[in-house]
Design an enzyme around this catalytic site. Structure first.
Site, PDB file in Angstrom:
ATOM      1  N   ARG A   1      -0.043  -8.440  13.558  1.00 55.51           N
ATOM      2  CA  ARG A   1      -0.671  -7.431  12.686  1.00 55.51           C
ATOM      3  C   ARG A   1      -1.539  -8.091  11.620  1.00 55.51           C
ATOM      4  O   ARG A   1      -2.586  -7.574  11.249  1.00 55.51           O
ATOM      5  CB  ARG A   1       0.418  -6.541  12.048  1.00 55.51           C
ATOM      6  CG  ARG A   1       1.068  -5.621  13.081  1.00 55.51           C
ATOM      7  CD  ARG A   1       2.379  -5.067  12.594  1.00 55.51           C
ATOM      8  NE  ARG A   1       2.233  -4.194  11.453  1.00 55.51           N
ATOM      9  CZ  ARG A   1       3.212  -3.922  10.597  1.00 55.51           C
ATOM     10  NH1 ARG A   1       4.392  -4.469  10.752  1.00 55.51           N
ATOM     11  NH2 ARG A   1       3.006  -3.097   9.607  1.00 55.51           N
TER      12      ARG A   1
ATOM     13  N   ARG B   1      -9.356   1.294   8.832  1.00 54.79           N
ATOM     14  CA  ARG B   1      -8.949  -0.056   9.231  1.00 54.79           C
ATOM     15  C   ARG B   1     -10.026  -0.761  10.045  1.00 54.79           C
ATOM     16  O   ARG B   1      -9.865  -1.932  10.366  1.00 54.79           O
ATOM     17  CB  ARG B   1      -7.684   0.045  10.091  1.00 54.79           C
ATOM     18  CG  ARG B   1      -6.393  -0.331   9.367  1.00 54.79           C
ATOM     19  CD  ARG B   1      -5.274  -0.125  10.365  1.00 54.79           C
ATOM     20  NE  ARG B   1      -4.077  -0.837  10.108  1.00 54.79           N
ATOM     21  CZ  ARG B   1      -2.993  -0.290   9.555  1.00 54.79           C
ATOM     22  NH1 ARG B   1      -3.016   0.927   9.114  1.00 54.79           N
ATOM     23  NH2 ARG B   1      -1.889  -0.991   9.455  1.00 54.79           N
TER      24      ARG B   1
ATOM     25  N   LYS C   1       0.826  -1.220   0.000  1.00 52.11           N
ATOM     26  CA  LYS C   1       0.000   0.000   0.000  1.00 52.11           C
ATOM     27  C   LYS C   1       0.858   1.268   0.000  1.00 52.11           C
ATOM     28  O   LYS C   1       0.652   2.156  -0.815  1.00 52.11           O
ATOM     29  CB  LYS C   1      -0.936   0.024   1.229  1.00 52.11           C
ATOM     30  CG  LYS C   1      -1.876  -1.149   1.328  1.00 52.11           C
ATOM     31  CD  LYS C   1      -2.846  -0.991   2.484  1.00 52.11           C
ATOM     32  CE  LYS C   1      -2.208  -0.930   3.855  1.00 52.11           C
ATOM     33  NZ  LYS C   1      -1.607  -2.213   4.304  1.00 52.11           N
TER      34      LYS C   1
ATOM     35  N   ARG D   1      11.524  -1.092  10.629  1.00 48.52           N
ATOM     36  CA  ARG D   1      10.455  -0.702  11.535  1.00 48.52           C
ATOM     37  C   ARG D   1      10.412  -1.645  12.721  1.00 48.52           C
ATOM     38  O   ARG D   1      10.581  -2.840  12.563  1.00 48.52           O
ATOM     39  CB  ARG D   1       9.105  -0.728  10.798  1.00 48.52           C
ATOM     40  CG  ARG D   1       8.800   0.558  10.074  1.00 48.52           C
ATOM     41  CD  ARG D   1       7.580   0.459   9.209  1.00 48.52           C
ATOM     42  NE  ARG D   1       6.400  -0.069   9.877  1.00 48.52           N
ATOM     43  CZ  ARG D   1       5.189  -0.082   9.314  1.00 48.52           C
ATOM     44  NH1 ARG D   1       5.017   0.413   8.104  1.00 48.52           N
ATOM     45  NH2 ARG D   1       4.163  -0.580   9.963  1.00 48.52           N
TER      46      ARG D   1
ATOM     47  N   ARG E   1      11.835  -5.272   4.547  1.00 46.55           N
ATOM     48  CA  ARG E   1      11.520  -3.850   4.347  1.00 46.55           C
ATOM     49  C   ARG E   1      12.441  -2.967   5.193  1.00 46.55           C
ATOM     50  O   ARG E   1      12.706  -3.249   6.354  1.00 46.55           O
ATOM     51  CB  ARG E   1      10.063  -3.594   4.748  1.00 46.55           C
ATOM     52  CG  ARG E   1       9.673  -2.131   4.749  1.00 46.55           C
ATOM     53  CD  ARG E   1       8.201  -1.942   4.651  1.00 46.55           C
ATOM     54  NE  ARG E   1       7.447  -2.422   5.803  1.00 46.55           N
ATOM     55  CZ  ARG E   1       6.118  -2.392   5.860  1.00 46.55           C
ATOM     56  NH1 ARG E   1       5.418  -1.917   4.856  1.00 46.55           N
ATOM     57  NH2 ARG E   1       5.494  -2.845   6.932  1.00 46.55           N
TER      58      ARG E   1
HETATM   59  P1  AMP Z   1       1.023   0.960   8.950  1.00 41.23           P
HETATM   60  O1  AMP Z   1       2.159   1.887   8.724  1.00 41.23           O
HETATM   61  O2  AMP Z   1      -0.190   1.281   8.119  1.00 41.23           O
HETATM   62  O3  AMP Z   1       1.417  -0.483   8.861  1.00 41.23           O
HETATM   63  O4  AMP Z   1       0.544   1.203  10.467  1.00 41.23           O
HETATM   64  C1  AMP Z   1       1.409   0.947  11.551  1.00 41.23           C
HETATM   65  C2  AMP Z   1       0.630   0.926  12.855  1.00 41.23           C
HETATM   66  O5  AMP Z   1      -0.004   2.202  13.066  1.00 41.23           O
HETATM   67  C3  AMP Z   1      -0.508  -0.078  12.909  1.00 41.23           C
HETATM   68  O6  AMP Z   1      -0.057  -1.383  13.266  1.00 41.23           O
HETATM   69  C4  AMP Z   1      -1.394   0.548  13.979  1.00 41.23           C
HETATM   70  O7  AMP Z   1      -0.842   0.356  15.254  1.00 41.23           O
HETATM   71  C5  AMP Z   1      -1.271   2.037  13.671  1.00 41.23           C
HETATM   72  N1  AMP Z   1      -2.304   2.490  12.696  1.00 41.23           N
HETATM   73  C6  AMP Z   1      -2.073   2.999  11.457  1.00 41.23           C
HETATM   74  N2  AMP Z   1      -3.218   3.321  10.841  1.00 41.23           N
HETATM   75  C7  AMP Z   1      -4.210   2.982  11.705  1.00 41.23           C
HETATM   76  C8  AMP Z   1      -5.626   3.044  11.637  1.00 41.23           C
HETATM   77  N3  AMP Z   1      -6.276   3.503  10.557  1.00 41.23           N
HETATM   78  N4  AMP Z   1      -6.329   2.612  12.731  1.00 41.23           N
HETATM   79  C9  AMP Z   1      -5.707   2.151  13.822  1.00 41.23           C
HETATM   80  N5  AMP Z   1      -4.378   2.050  13.950  1.00 41.23           N
HETATM   81  C10 AMP Z   1      -3.618   2.463  12.904  1.00 41.23           C
END
Ligand code: AMP
Length: 220
Positions: free
Chosen positions: A176, A88, A13, A165, A122
């Protein structure tokens, strides 16, 4: 154009959204990047969300929705945006429907074994969030060659230091993926019912996928 990238963590994404953003002249909005940036700057928001990101759990809906409302009220979003990692949950999707009308939701499909390989390989820029991949992943028809910086360990875009990360470790990746299946996957049906969902099978690197995505959204 108002787009959402849906799909499990590691499906690409962020990579594809960041490549499409300049082509469509609309901002790429990653709620994950917003949270990581706030954590790095130790802002009150960063301190609030840190514990959720570390465990791979979701940040509470009210916090996320507030952040998104503020972000899309900014000037650069007047012609649209690409959401990556938002919504989400059903509650976030309903809240987003109240704020704006989406044009399309792209659902990225990729198998779990490849996702785990990709996420372990990554690397991200600690400063600007640019994404790199240090492994050469080949599995059947799938091909994800490395995306390496010109200078080892440094971001091509801003010179920032590349890092893994904290939530890209095998244990947290698995958590996740479980969170995705329970909380986010149901959104596929939610958007299918609205007839704005398009499936995209992820098979390769951005050079392969960006033209496919442009075609899917009717821009090529
Ligand atoms: P990502 O970079 O999209 O993989 O997001 C990393 C982390 O940020 C996730 O595992 C959640 O802890 C938090 N996070 C990001 N976007 C959301 C969202 N829309 N709702 C809830 N938590 C989020």
């Amino acid at each position: 154009m108002k787009l959402v990238f849906l799909g499990p963590p590691g499906s690409g994404k962020g990579t594809y959204a960041s490549r499409l953003s300049p082509l469509l002249s609309i901002p790429h909005i990653s709620t994950g990047d917003i949270f990581r940036d706030n954590m790095a700057r130790k802002t009150p928001l960063g301190k609030k969300v840190e514990k959720y990101l570390k465990r791979g759990g979701l940040v509470p809906d009210d916090i996320v929705i507030e952040v998104v409302k503020e972000r899309i009220s900014q000037k650069d979003c007047r012609n649209g945006f690409i959401f990556d990692g938002f919504p989400r949950t059903a509650e976030q999707a309903i809240a987003l429907d109240r704020i704006t009308k989406l044009d399309m939701v792209l659902n990225l499909n990729l198998s779990e074994d490849i996702i785990i390989k990709k996420m372990s390989a990554r690397r991200v820029c600690g400063k600007c969030g640019q994404i790199y991949n240090i492994a050469d992943i080949r599995l059947g028809k799938f091909r994800f060659p490395p995306i390496l910086p010109k200078k080892e360990g440094a971001c091509d875009k801003c010179g920032g230091k590349l890092m893994q990360r904290k939530d890209d470790t095998i244990g947290v990746i698995k958590d996740r993926l479980e969170v995705y299946k329970k909380q986010t996957k149901p959104l596929i049906d939610y958007y299918k019912k609205k007839s704005i969902l398009r499936d995209v099978n992820v098979i390769g690197p951005p050079e392969v996928m960006v033209p496919i995505i442009l075609k899917t959204i009717g821009k090529q």
